[in-house]
Design a protein around this motif. Structure first.
Motif, PDB file in Angstrom:
ATOM      1  N   LEU A 145       0.952  -1.279   0.037  1.00 59.92           N
ATOM      2  CA  LEU A 145       0.081   0.077   0.080  1.00 59.92           C
ATOM      3  C   LEU A 145       0.898   1.236   0.148  1.00 59.92           C
ATOM      4  O   LEU A 145       1.450   1.571   0.986  1.00 59.92           O
ATOM      5  N   GLN A 146       1.043   1.966  -1.322  1.00 59.53           N
ATOM      6  CA  GLN A 146       1.979   2.905  -1.416  1.00 59.53           C
ATOM      7  C   GLN A 146       1.551   4.198  -1.365  1.00 59.53           C
ATOM      8  O   GLN A 146       2.440   5.229  -1.168  1.00 59.53           O
ATOM      9  N   ARG A 147       0.442   4.425  -1.529  1.00 63.11           N
ATOM     10  CA  ARG A 147      -0.265   5.790  -1.517  1.00 63.11           C
ATOM     11  C   ARG A 147       0.234   6.830  -0.554  1.00 63.11           C
ATOM     12  O   ARG A 147       0.283   8.030  -0.925  1.00 63.11           O
ATOM     13  N   GLY A 148       0.338   6.329   0.806  1.00 62.22           N
ATOM     14  CA  GLY A 148       0.431   7.295   1.659  1.00 62.22           C
ATOM     15  C   GLY A 148       1.951   7.809   1.977  1.00 62.22           C
ATOM     16  O   GLY A 148       2.018   8.664   2.826  1.00 62.22           O
ATOM     17  N   ILE A 149       2.934   7.370   1.275  1.00 61.20           N
ATOM     18  CA  ILE A 149       4.155   7.740   1.555  1.00 61.20           C
ATOM     19  C   ILE A 149       4.267   9.421   0.876  1.00 61.20           C
ATOM     20  O   ILE A 149       3.902   9.663  -0.204  1.00 61.20           O
ATOM     21  N   SER A 150       5.086  10.231   1.634  1.00 61.61           N
ATOM     22  CA  SER A 150       5.080  11.472   1.164  1.00 61.61           C
ATOM     23  C   SER A 150       5.910  11.664   0.169  1.00 61.61           C
ATOM     24  O   SER A 150       6.815  11.150  -0.280  1.00 61.61           O
ATOM     25  N   GLN A 151       5.970  12.857  -0.474  1.00 60.19           N
ATOM     26  CA  GLN A 151       6.710  13.196  -1.778  1.00 60.19           C
ATOM     27  C   GLN A 151       8.161  13.299  -1.489  1.00 60.19           C
ATOM     28  O   GLN A 151       9.000  12.996  -2.256  1.00 60.19           O
ATOM     29  N   ASP A 152       8.418  13.932  -0.152  1.00 55.97           N
ATOM     30  CA  ASP A 152       9.807  14.022   0.054  1.00 55.97           C
ATOM     31  C   ASP A 152      10.439  12.711   0.269  1.00 55.97           C
ATOM     32  O   ASP A 152      11.529  12.472  -0.079  1.00 55.97           O
TER      33      ASP A 152
END
Length: 813
Positions: free
Chosen positions: A210-217
């Motif tokens: 589930l990858q959607r929650g990783i921040s852009q930084d």
């Protein structure tokens, strides 16, 4: 199996390319068959088998094509009903999920719909049948040459929407997959309750997919250091899990009482017992982690490897990879064109060949000198463990370099980057995450799920280790020249690169590196071969503005950068600049202080060298983040006003608006006043004059009309995205352009460009281009005049004649 897989892949590729290159594919096919029949006469059966597999791949791909029909959705809200097809994920204060078997307003729709809801709303689970009210829109895809943008339609998604009221569950999901998904969601909640938000998002990505929650930084730091592969569940995860379970079971079996163990080995060995125990666990994990392409590939390869162990056979890695590819493509032929498939298989193929060659070389050395190991032990000055350590480090470096070199063209095409620091970062960060952090998170997470615990044991330790991994990646990402941004190679350059790479691996000639050096040299020289022509590109940034001007003296000007949310600087502007080999912007121009113009420029200032910034001098609270970034980067700025001129050998840039005494005084308020205070620039070369107007409205247009001949231009950037309060008849008559370009987003909420504005351009006889329909529009000075090309001119077209195919072939270079 290897030749069969290659033939099957070629068949799928040929079918998907046939409408663009029918003659070329036919010639290549006949030539290849003729060559094989003439050179390998003794293997005619294998040749005819390869032809049959190729034909099967071609026909199978054709039969599996599912063209999504264009669906027009009303502007109003509609009722939507469907079954949840994935695990809902939350990011940016929205929870998103996908529906299949969809009904809109009670009518069936062919395709999937992706919905977003507030996290406070009812969140359904996989397999649930739900209904809601939402305003649906066709997915927005940016169209810029040289950039491969994500198109949701490739995943079958025909519409997206935001749910305005509650989601209502009609019935719960049933079956094995629904049960597994509930467990997956529960483990996700346990991880959320146990760790800080960033750590939880990362652990859910590497454990559950589930990858959607990783921040852009965090994504940026892992991308810069060549560690993106860690974020997705891949062969490393499966191999590690298989190794741990296999070793535990095998060791446990060997600890059984001697008498029982002796009787048991008459029927099954400890190795076979370990294989039988490990495979069901891997099967469950493959589905609970999302069953993505890399996951399925990894599971199939490990399954075949363990089956070989069970049967007492070894050295089957290439056959395993071939079987995995065929199974995935039988399941989904279009997976061949997905980035995850390409990166996954190319990386494994590169590593396998390099490691296999090293083992072969070592074996040959031992065959030539049977006492080589003994001599190394007796003559070596360093202790044995040091030699073994250095050997392991050398192998790890070799594996990383092989993966980087093998995937380099794909990374350049899709991400416009080449992570130079990747071998070092993978030597430091990857072992820490894969051999320490991942096992702890995996077993404590699944332990909490198994024993129904609210939080993970050792959660403080897991959180600290995860943040330490972030720290390592961040430190390495800031090393000078850690990552190079590069233009994407052409298809021909990629093909030559891989052929040269195969030659390096297979050949023993002293000059074997020469072909690949020549290919890399041609690739690097590509951007330098462009003529010093005046060129302007109106970049597709959705509902916003961004124009790239390449001046005749090779200076670069960027006017505006699109929105910040979503960040068009990162998604569109920067990749387009990198695709053209641009790393420095001489003049960064902000037309006015509205977020759909300055938002993307913040990312640009972070990632490009900027000479100076040009401003209109009008202050606004919205521009605060832009101003802070400008000060942080210490970029000099100028406030331009009417009468300023930049004059060079083959061009002039005139500032026509605003001036100190200008006051818009719009009845529509401060927002319109800011629009009318936009910088208006006229760029004039020997071939053409272009007028850039920002978002000026009728107040500013009335003021500009008095400039008379100074407004005359060949090309006009349509003011204010084609809004009805701009582009008056008098203004268009004063400018008298032949061509106009409107920068607008597809199905935007403002309905730009307005119909009455379009009619005014038609009445004036002006050819109107729109970025929502034409994609990026490029105007290039050529032979005393200029030519205009849209994004669609850079894409393959269905062949109706030989000339069409010749144009398609040119695009391969």
């Amino acid at each position: 199996m290897i030749s069969a897989a290659a033939s099957f892949i070629c068949g799928i590729a040929a079918e998907n390319s046939f409408s663009f290159f029918p003659v070329s594919i036919g010639v290549l096919f006949v030539s290849a068959i003729t060559f094989l029949l003439l050179t390998r006469r003794k293997n005619k059966k294998r040749i005819f088998f390869a032809i049959a597999v190729f034909a099967f791949g071609f026909l199978y791909s054709f039969m599996r094509h599912e063209a999504l029909s264009e669906v027009k959705f009303p502007d109003s809200e509609v009722s939507v009903e469907g079954s949840v097809a994935d695990v809902p994920e939350t990011s940016n204060e929205k929870t998103r999920f996908t529906l299949e078997d969809v009904y809109v307003q009670g009518r069936p729709v062919h395709g999937r719909v992706r919905l977003a809801v507030s996290p406070d709303n009812f969140i359904p689970s996989y397999g649930d049948r739900v209904s809601s009210i939402a305003k649906l829109k066709e997915p927005k895809v940016l169209h810029n040459p040289g950039i491969i943008a994500y198109d949701p339609k490739k995943d079958g998604i025909i519409a997206t929407g935001y749910v305005s009221n509650n989601v209502r569950k009609i019935r719960s999901g049933t079956g094995f997959l629904a049960w597994l998904s509930l467990k997956r969601e529960k483990l996700g909640r346990i991880i959320d309750n146990s760790l800080s938000p960033d750590s939880a998002a990362f652990q859910k990505a590497i454990i559950l997919g589930l990858q959607r929650g990783i921040s852009q930084d965090i994504r940026d730091s892992f991308s810069t250091t060549g560690l993106t592969h860690i974020i997705s569940i891949s062969g490393t995860h499966f191999a590690l899990l298989a190794f741990i379970i296999f070793k535990i079971v095998k060791t446990s079996v060997k600890l059984l009482p001697a008498g029982f163990l002796t009787k048991m080995t008459l029927y099954i060995t400890p190795t076979q017992a370990a294989v039988i125990t490990t495979l069901p666990v891997l099967f469950l994990y493959a589905f609970i982690s999302g069953a993505s392409t890399p996951t399925i590939r990894s599971f199939i390869m490990i399954f075949i490897y363990m089956l070989a162990l069970f049967l007492g056979r070894k050295g089957q890695w290439l056959n395993s990879l071939s079987i995995a590819a065929v199974i995935i493509l039988l399941w989904q032929p279009d997976a061949l064109f997905e980035l995850s498939f390409q990166l996954s298989f190319v990386a494994v193929l590169s590593i396998g060949y390099v490691v296999g060659k090293e083992e072969t070389d070592n074996s040959d050395q031992k065959d030539q000198d049977p006492l080589a190991d003994l001599k190394e032990l007796s003559e070596g000055e360093r202790p044995l463990f040091q030699r073994l350590l250095f050997k392991k480090i050398g192998t790890a470096m070799l594996i990383t370099i092989a993966a980087v070199l093998g995937t380099a063209p794909l990374t350049a095409v899709y991400f416009k980057q080449f992570p130079l620091i990747s071998p070092l970062s993978n030597l430091i960060v990857t072992p820490f995450i894969c051999f320490i952090m991942l096992p702890v998170g995996f077993f404590t997470g699944f332990g909490a799920l198994l024993f129904n615990l609210p939080i993970m044991p050792l959660n403080t330790l897991t959180d600290a280790m995860t943040h330490f991994a972030f720290y390592l990646a961040d430190i390495l990402s800031h090393v000078p020249f850690a990552n190079l941004h590069v233009p994407g190679p052409s298809f021909v350059v990629m093909a030559l690169y891989y052929l040269s790479l195969i030659f390096v691996i297979k050949s023993k000639a002293k000059w074997r590196l020469l072909p690949i050096i020549i290919v890399i040299g041609l690739y690097l020289a590509g951007p330098l071969l462009y003529k010093e022509n005046f060129r302007i590109t109106f970049i597709d940034v959705g509902q916003g503005d961004s124009s790239l001007i390449e001046l005749p003296d090779k200076r670069v000007m960027l006017v505006d950068g699109g929105t910040y949310e979503p960040d068009m600087g990162q998604r569109a502007v920067a990749p387009y600049l990198w695709s053209k080999g641009i790393r420095k912007i001489d003049y960064l121009v902000l037309s006015h202080a509205h977020p759909d113009h300055f938002g993307g420029l913040i990312y640009i200032m972070d990632n490009f060298r900027v000479g100076e910034i040009w401003l209109n001098g009008k202050k606004a609270l919205e521009i605060d983040t832009f101003s802070k970034k400008m000060q942080e980067k210490r970029i000099p700025s100028k406030i331009l006003k009417r009468g300023d001129v930049l004059e060079a050998e083959n061009y002039k840039i005139y500032v026509l608006h605003p001036y100190n005494e200008f006051y818009a005084g719009s009845s529509r308020g401060e927002f319109s006043d800011q629009n009318s205070s936009s910088l208006v620039l006229k760029i004039e070369s020997n071939e053409a004059a272009i007028l850039l107007t920002g978002d000026i409205e009728n107040n500013a247009e009335e003021d500009l009309i008095h400039l008379g001949k100074w407004l005359k231009s060949d090309i006009l950037k349509v003011p204010h995205h084609g809004g009805r309060t701009s582009s008056s008849d008098e203004f268009l008559m004063s400018v008298s352009p032949k061509v106009a370009v409107a920068s607008v987003g597809k199905a935007n909420s403002f309905n730009h460009p307005h119909e009455e504005t379009i009619e005014r351009y038609k009445y004036a006889g002006i050819r109107l281009y729109r970025t929502d329909m034409d994609g990026a529009v490029t105007v290039t000075a050529k032979d005393g005049s200029y030519e205009i090309k849209t994004y669609w001119d850079s894409t393959f077209k269905e062949v109706k004649g030989l000339r069409d195919e010749m144009e398609n072939l040119k695009l391969l270079f």
